[in-house]
Design an enzyme around this catalytic site. Structure first.
Site, PDB file in Angstrom:
ATOM      1  N   ARG A   1      50.642  81.217  26.889  1.00 60.19           N
ATOM      2  CA  ARG A   1      51.464  81.685  28.013  1.00 60.19           C
ATOM      3  C   ARG A   1      50.670  82.717  28.818  1.00 60.19           C
ATOM      4  O   ARG A   1      50.683  83.908  28.507  1.00 60.19           O
ATOM      5  CB  ARG A   1      52.761  82.291  27.484  1.00 60.19           C
TER       6      ARG A   1
ATOM      7  N   GLU B   1      60.469  70.136  31.664  1.00 59.99           N
ATOM      8  CA  GLU B   1      61.492  71.143  31.365  1.00 59.99           C
ATOM      9  C   GLU B   1      62.623  71.156  32.383  1.00 59.99           C
ATOM     10  O   GLU B   1      63.507  72.014  32.336  1.00 59.99           O
ATOM     11  CB  GLU B   1      60.843  72.530  31.279  1.00 59.99           C
TER      12      GLU B   1
ATOM     13  N   ARG C   1      69.791  81.110  29.677  1.00 58.49           N
ATOM     14  CA  ARG C   1      69.483  81.290  28.265  1.00 58.49           C
ATOM     15  C   ARG C   1      69.265  82.742  27.871  1.00 58.49           C
ATOM     16  O   ARG C   1      69.164  83.052  26.690  1.00 58.49           O
ATOM     17  CB  ARG C   1      68.265  80.456  27.869  1.00 58.49           C
TER      18      ARG C   1
ATOM     19  N   HIS D   1      63.188  85.502  26.341  1.00 55.66           N
ATOM     20  CA  HIS D   1      61.808  85.761  25.933  1.00 55.66           C
ATOM     21  C   HIS D   1      61.689  86.954  24.996  1.00 55.66           C
ATOM     22  O   HIS D   1      60.729  87.058  24.238  1.00 55.66           O
ATOM     23  CB  HIS D   1      60.905  85.894  27.165  1.00 55.66           C
TER      24      HIS D   1
ATOM     25  N   ASN E   1      63.293  74.859  25.823  1.00 56.48           N
ATOM     26  CA  ASN E   1      64.110  76.023  26.188  1.00 56.48           C
ATOM     27  C   ASN E   1      64.700  75.866  27.587  1.00 56.48           C
ATOM     28  O   ASN E   1      65.907  75.983  27.792  1.00 56.48           O
ATOM     29  CB  ASN E   1      63.278  77.301  26.130  1.00 56.48           C
ATOM     30  N   ASP E   2      63.838  75.603  28.562  1.00 59.01           N
ATOM     31  CA  ASP E   2      64.324  75.435  29.928  1.00 59.01           C
ATOM     32  C   ASP E   2      65.028  74.099  30.112  1.00 59.01           C
ATOM     33  O   ASP E   2      65.974  73.996  30.906  1.00 59.01           O
ATOM     34  CB  ASP E   2      63.173  75.566  30.927  1.00 59.01           C
TER      35      ASP E   2
END
Length: 588
Positions: free
Chosen positions: A319, A455, A489, A212, A478-479
Site C-alpha cells: 500500500r 473492488e 466500512r 484502515h 473490503n471496498d
C-alpha cells in the site's frame, strides 16, 4: 468498580495493561514517546512555552486600554494564575519524566485529568473555569507548535526495544506495566506509528471491522476493539484495562479473579502462536496436493522482513499511500519512492512484489490536517486511480519510481479502483508516457506485470473486459463489499450490515475468480476476506489459489489449507453459492 464496554472485535488476542487516554483536543497534537536522554529537553520545551504565554498575557495587561472592561483584566489574572500553578507544572514534568511522553502529550493528558475534576465540582462558577484552563493550554500548545515542529515523530524512538503483545515494556531501562491506547479515533498514519509495538493493544470509540485502523491493527497482530463508543469518556488515565480482541469486549478495572482468568487466556493465545509458528516452512498444499500461494499485504518498506518470517512467498499488496501520508503536502519525490520500493524488493529476497499505486481518499486522507468533510462523500469522490489521473505529474512520478525499481527484482504493478474502459486507457497511457520519460533520460527500468484491483461492482460485472488489458487481477473485498452493500466500512453505526457472506458479494467474487481462471490469468484476493480463516475453504472451493493478507494471518490460513481437500470443496462451494443463507452453510 468493574464494568464492560462492548465494541467490534477487529484484531484477535488478549491485552492487559494501564490505559493511556489520548484526549480529543481542538488542536492537532502529536503523541510520541521520547528517549530518557530527551526528558530535560521536553521539560524545557513545556516550561519555555508556558513562560512565553505568561509574558504574552502580562504584555496584554500592560497594553490594555484604560476604558477596557474590568472583567477582561480579571480574566487575564485567572489565566496567569493557572499558568503559574506549580501543581500543573509538576504534573506535566512527571508525565514527561516518568512516562516519557512528549511535552504536548503530557500537557493534554494533564488537561484531561484536571478537566474531569472541574466537571465533578458542585460550584457552577468553578466548573466554568475549565474553559479558562483549556484556553491556557491551547495557548501553550500554539507556542510549542511554533517553537518545535517534529516531522511525523514516531510513537517510540526507532531504537526502542519493542515488546511482544502481552509482555512488559521497558522505556527507560526499568520494567513497567504494559500500556493500552484509548482514543476517539486514529488515522492510518497514526496507526503506522504503532509498528514498534509500544502498546499492547488499543481501543477506539469509532471505526468498523475493515476501517484502515482495524486493518493496520491486524497487520501488527495486536489485540484491538473499535466502535466502543463510550470508551474515551468512561476510561480514565491509568485505569487497568483488559482488551478481549476475540469477543470485542473491553473490561475496565477488573477484579483479581477476572485478571487471573484473562491472564490464563493470554497465555493460551501465546501457546497457539508458538504452535502455528512451526508451520512456517511447511509447503502450502491442500490434502489433495494443490499448491496455494500465500502472499503478504504490507504498508511500509521495512515490513518485508515480517512477511518473510511469516512464510510469505511474495508481497501481494504494498500500500504505497502510507509513504505519502502525514507530510503536510510535501509528497515524496521520485528518488525517495524509488529507494523505498528497492528496499521492499531487497527485503523479499527475490520473491515477487506487487506495488499498488496511490490509493488515498475516503478513510485514508493524504494529509491528517485535511478535514473529514472536505468532500461531500469521500468514499464516492476523488480517490485512488481517480486522484492519480487528476494529477498526472504526481502519478507519473510514482510510475517512474516503480519502473526503475523493477530493474532490481520481480515487480507487479497494480492499479486501484478502476471502473471504466476510459480509465484503463488513460492509466496505460500514463504508464507509456512514464516509460518515454525514462527513455529520454537514459534511465534503466525493468519489465512489470500489470494488474487491476476489482473492488467496484461495475468492474466485477465487466471483468472480461479487464482481462483483455491486464496480466492479473486482485479482488479488493473490503471496498467491493462496501460498494455492493452501500455501507461505509469505517462507520460503526452500520457495521452490523457489513457482510462478506451476502449472496451478492459472493457471486461477484465467484464470477471474477471463474472468469480469470478460464482466461488463464492470475487471480488473487487481497482484501480482509483472504485472511479470514472462516472463508478459506469457500475461496478454495471457488477456485482461488492465491491469497494475500497481513503477515500475522498467514500461518492460521496455511493451517486451514493444509487441512482442506480442494477437490471435495467445489461441490460444497456451489451449494453455498446457491443458498439464500450462505452464512449458515459456512458454519457447518
Amino acid at each position: 468498580m468493574t464494568f464492560a464496554i462492548h465494541g467490534l472485535a477487529v484484531s484477535r488476542g488478549i491485552a492487559i495493561g494501564r490505559a493511556v487516554v489520548v484526549a480529543s483536543s481542538r488542536m492537532e497534537v502529536v503523541h510520541y514517546f521520547i528517549r530518557p536522554d530527551q526528558v530535560e529537553t521536553e521539560i524545557a520545551r513545556a516550561r519555555n512555552a508556558r513562560n512565553a504565554v505568561i509574558e504574552e498575557l502580562r504584555r496584554l495587561q500592560e497594553e490594555m486600554p484604560k476604558d477596557a472592561p474590568g472583567e477582561l483584566d480579571a480574566l487575564l489574572d485567572v489565566h496567569l494564575m493557572l499558568l503559574q500553578d506549580q501543581a500543573l507544572a509538576d504534573a506535566i514534568r512527571n508525565w514527561i519524566s516518568e512516562r516519557l511522553y512528549n511535552a504536548e502529550w503530557a500537557l493534554t493528558t494533564q488537561l484531561e485529568i484536571i478537566s474531569r475534576q472541574f466537571d465533578e465540582m458542585d460550584d457552577e462558577y468553578l466548573r466554568e473555569r475549565k474553559a479558562d484552563l483549556e484556553q491556557v493550554v491551547e495557548r501553550i500548545l500554539r507556542h510549542m507548535k511554533g517553537a518545535a515542529n517534529p516531522v511525523s515523530p514516531p510513537l517510540a524512538p526507532a531504537d526502542a526495544q519493542a515488546p511482544a503483545p502481552g509482555q512488559q515494556l521497558a522505556l527507560d531501562g526499568a520494567v513497567e506495566t504494559p500500556l493500552v491506547l484509548v482514543a476517539q479515533d486514529l488515522s492510518p498514519a497514526d496507526m503506522l506509528q504503532f509498528k514498534s509495538k509500544v502498546f499492547a493493544g488499543f481501543i477506539t470509540a469509532v471505526g468498523g471491522k475493515t476501517s484502515h485502523t482495524a486493518i493496520v491493527a491486524r497487520s501488527m497482530d495486536i489485540p484491538a476493539v473499535v466502535g466502543a463508543r463510550a470508551a474515551s469518556q468512561l476510561i480514565r488515565q491509568d485505569d487497568w484495562v483488559i482488551i478481549d480482541g476475540n469477543e470485542g469486549v473491553v473490561i475496565v478495572d477488573p477484579t483479581p479473579i477476572i485478571l487471573a482468568e484473562y491472564g490464563f487466556r493470554q497465555r493460551q493465545n501465546e501457546l497457539e502462536r508458538e504452535r502455528l509458528s512451526r508451520l512456517r516452512f511447511t509447503p502450502s498444499l491442500t490434502l489433495d496436493g494443490q499448491k496455494v500461494e500465500l502472499l503478504a499485504n504490507i504498508e511500509q518498506p521495512g515490513d518485508g522482513a515480517a512477511a518473510v518470517r511469516a512464510g510469505a512467498v511474495g508481497v501481494g499488496l504494498f500500500r504505497t499511500e502510507f509513504l505519502f501520508m502525514g507530510r503536510s503536502g510535501n509528497l515524496p519525490g521520485e528518488e525517495e519512492q524509488y529507494r523505498a520500493y528497492c528496499e521492499i524488493i531487497d527485503g523479499m529476497q527475490g520473491m515477487p512484489v506487487t506495488i499498488r499505486t496511490l490509493d488515498v481518499g475516503a478513510d485514508k486522507p493524504l494529509d491528517k490536517a485535511q478535514p473529514k468533510d472536505y468532500y461531500l462523500n469521500p468514499a464516492l469522490g476523488l480517490r485512488a486511480i481517480r486522484w492519480s489521473l487528476a494529477d498526472p505529474a504526481m502519478f507519473r512520478t510514482q510510475l517512474r519510481a516503480i519502473l526503475r525499481a523493477a530493474s532490481h527484482g520481480k515487480v507487479k504493478l497494480l492499479f486501484p479502483m478502476l471502473a471504466h474502459r476510459s480509465e484503463i486507457e488513460q492509466t496505460l497511457a500514463q504508464l507509456r508516457q512514464a516509460q518515454v520519460e525514462l527513455d529520454a533520460r537514459g534511465v534503466a527500468y525493468g519489465p512489470v506485470k500489470l494488474g487491476a484491483m476489482i473492488e467496484i461492482p461495475a468492474a466485477a460485472l465487466t471483468v472480461r473486459s479487464f482481462l483483455q488489458y491486464f496480466d492479473f487481477l486482485s479482488i479488493g473485498t473490503n471496498d467491493l463489499i462496501q460498494y455492493t452493500l452501500a455501507i461505509d466500512r469505517a462507520d460503526e453505526a452500520v457495521a452490523h450490515l457489513y457482510d462478506p457472506m451476502h449472496p451478492a458479494v459472493l457471486r461477484l467474487v465467484a464470477e471474477v475468480i471463474e472468469a480469470s481462471n478460464a482466461a488463464g490469468k492470475e487471480i488473487c484476493v487481497c482484501g480482509e476476506m483472504a485472511g479470514d480463516i472462516s472463508m478459506t475453504r469457500l475461496l478454495l472451493g471457488l477456485g482461488l489459489r492465491s491469497f494475500s493478507m497481513h503477515p500475522a494471518q498467514i500461518l492460521a490460513v496455511k493451517q486451514e489449507i493444509l487441512r482442506a481437500d480442494a477437490s471435495k470443496l467445489a461441490p460444497w462451494a456451489q451449494e453455498v453459492m446457491d443458498s439464500d443463507f450462505p452464512a449458515k452453510l459456512l458454519e457447518h
